[in-house]
Design an enzyme around this catalytic site. Sequence first.
Site, PDB file in Angstrom:
ATOM      1  N   LYS A 270       8.301   7.104  -4.210  1.00 27.76           N
ATOM      2  CA  LYS A 270       7.550   7.704  -5.317  1.00 27.76           C
ATOM      3  C   LYS A 270       8.277   8.789  -6.047  1.00 27.76           C
ATOM      4  CE  LYS A 270       3.266   7.876  -2.690  1.00 27.76           C
ATOM      5  NZ  LYS A 270       2.387   7.187  -3.254  1.00 27.76           N
ATOM      6  N   ARG A 344      -2.963   0.165   3.332  1.00 25.22           N
ATOM      7  CA  ARG A 344      -3.699  -1.222   3.614  1.00 25.22           C
ATOM      8  C   ARG A 344      -3.142  -1.905   4.865  1.00 25.22           C
ATOM      9  NH1 ARG A 344      -2.892  -3.216  -2.311  1.00 25.22           N
ATOM     10  NH2 ARG A 344      -2.909  -1.169  -2.544  1.00 25.22           N
TER      11      ARG A 344
END
Length: 494
Positions: A270, A344
């Site tokens: 990130k 996920r």
Amino acid sequence: MTTTAETQTRLAVLDGAVTAAEADVLVVGLLATEEDPVLAAGAEEVDAAFSGELAALLALGGATGKLEEVVRLPGRGAVAAPVVVGVGLGKEPTSDDVRRAAGAVARALGGTARIVSTLGAVDPAAAAEGTLLGAYRFTAFKGDPTAGKGPIGVVEFAPGDADVIAHASTVAEAVLAARDLINTPPNALYPETFAARARELGEAAGLEVEVLDDDALLAGGYGGIMGVGQGSSRKPRLVRLRWSGGSAPVKKVALVGKGITFDTGGISIKPAAGMDHMTSDMSGAAAVIATTVAAARLQLPVAVTATVPMAENMPSDTAYRPGDVLTMYGGKTVEVLNTDAEGRLILADAMVRAAEDEPDYLVETSTLTGAQMVALGTRTAGIMGSEEFRDRVAALGRAVGEDAWAMPLPPHLRPELDSRIADLANVTGNRFGGMLAAGIFLREFVAKDLPWAHVDIAGPSFNTGGAWGYTPKGGTGVPVRTLVALLEDVAANG
């Protein structure tokens, strides 16, 4: 290290007249009108002590009744408390307006030893919840936890329904427990310590607790959790908490929450700006742990099992890579196209495991996608899943003041998750509909015919702006109140 439990505001029911209570502050509610504000229910006795002029005196001090507005007035010997505070409730206050007003007062009166409030006469449950949520302070890592505005000591409500206030307190305390977990920095809360904290909370509430370490996860075939967690020296865990539902549970509910204790993005790292907020990437896990504990404390006749995957997503020479294929729990394979779509992957393992208990409903919550904030802002959760159950969860969220909105899972997005070499990919090839695509990915791991809901709380779970109402800066505890409301709804209606 001081915990919130040690500094938490206490609630009580007043024994006697509010005007005679030896409190530091006496709180009354104000309603906004087209002209001057008027007093809300519960303030009649106080108004009489001021010869019927209390609203006018507060108006002279600037009060309008606007929601969350706090105005102080000297008690002048008319009441025992030296200070009277009027708080705005707006024109036609909802339960959440009362909750917000109570929270605004609690924030404004930090450090006050004893407060008497008449807001319980408007809505006792909302006033109790808002007071505890607004009074929250996270002091565990402060050298002096009483520095600045210390905690409120006790807030007493006028004689009323003590049971309602006790119930609201239990729900609020679950939210505070989730906030504490979220606000704990990642060097103190990582998979091993998070699992230990979950065990401590669960066992204290009488829950059955099971913790799988990395060896057990590897042996059990939890490829998603192991893949995400393999880049960190702090190895992953899977925690299972179970409330039996008492002697005659109505239904079985499975709760799953994302427990990424810190998310760098892994190899798909990130940007540095705002990465410190990724300490909150385990907000979903905190919520389902706190909710399961609350179910036990409330003795809800619903069997609840929380399945909580915990991992730290770090870049290293052992980290999983874009291009890797993971074999998930249950056997499906996933091609990793972006290691920052890690939530996920651990959730997929947990959802398959949760479904093995044959629940009647499954709810999963997670800080899953930045796309949730793009679509719905920072205060509204996106709810996806089985349409009827999805709408039920969203409606309950709105009813308790945790704004939620039902979102679709469009069939045309499913082919975009096709993989060249595996059963599916963990992201699509474009940036559009990211929140929905994540929901569609999770749907691949839901048992057939199982009613389910996915609650994306990327925005609502962590407040990066200023405090408002009963919402502090930092961890909010969303969606604990929604989940408790759902369990209570299932207990009542199946």
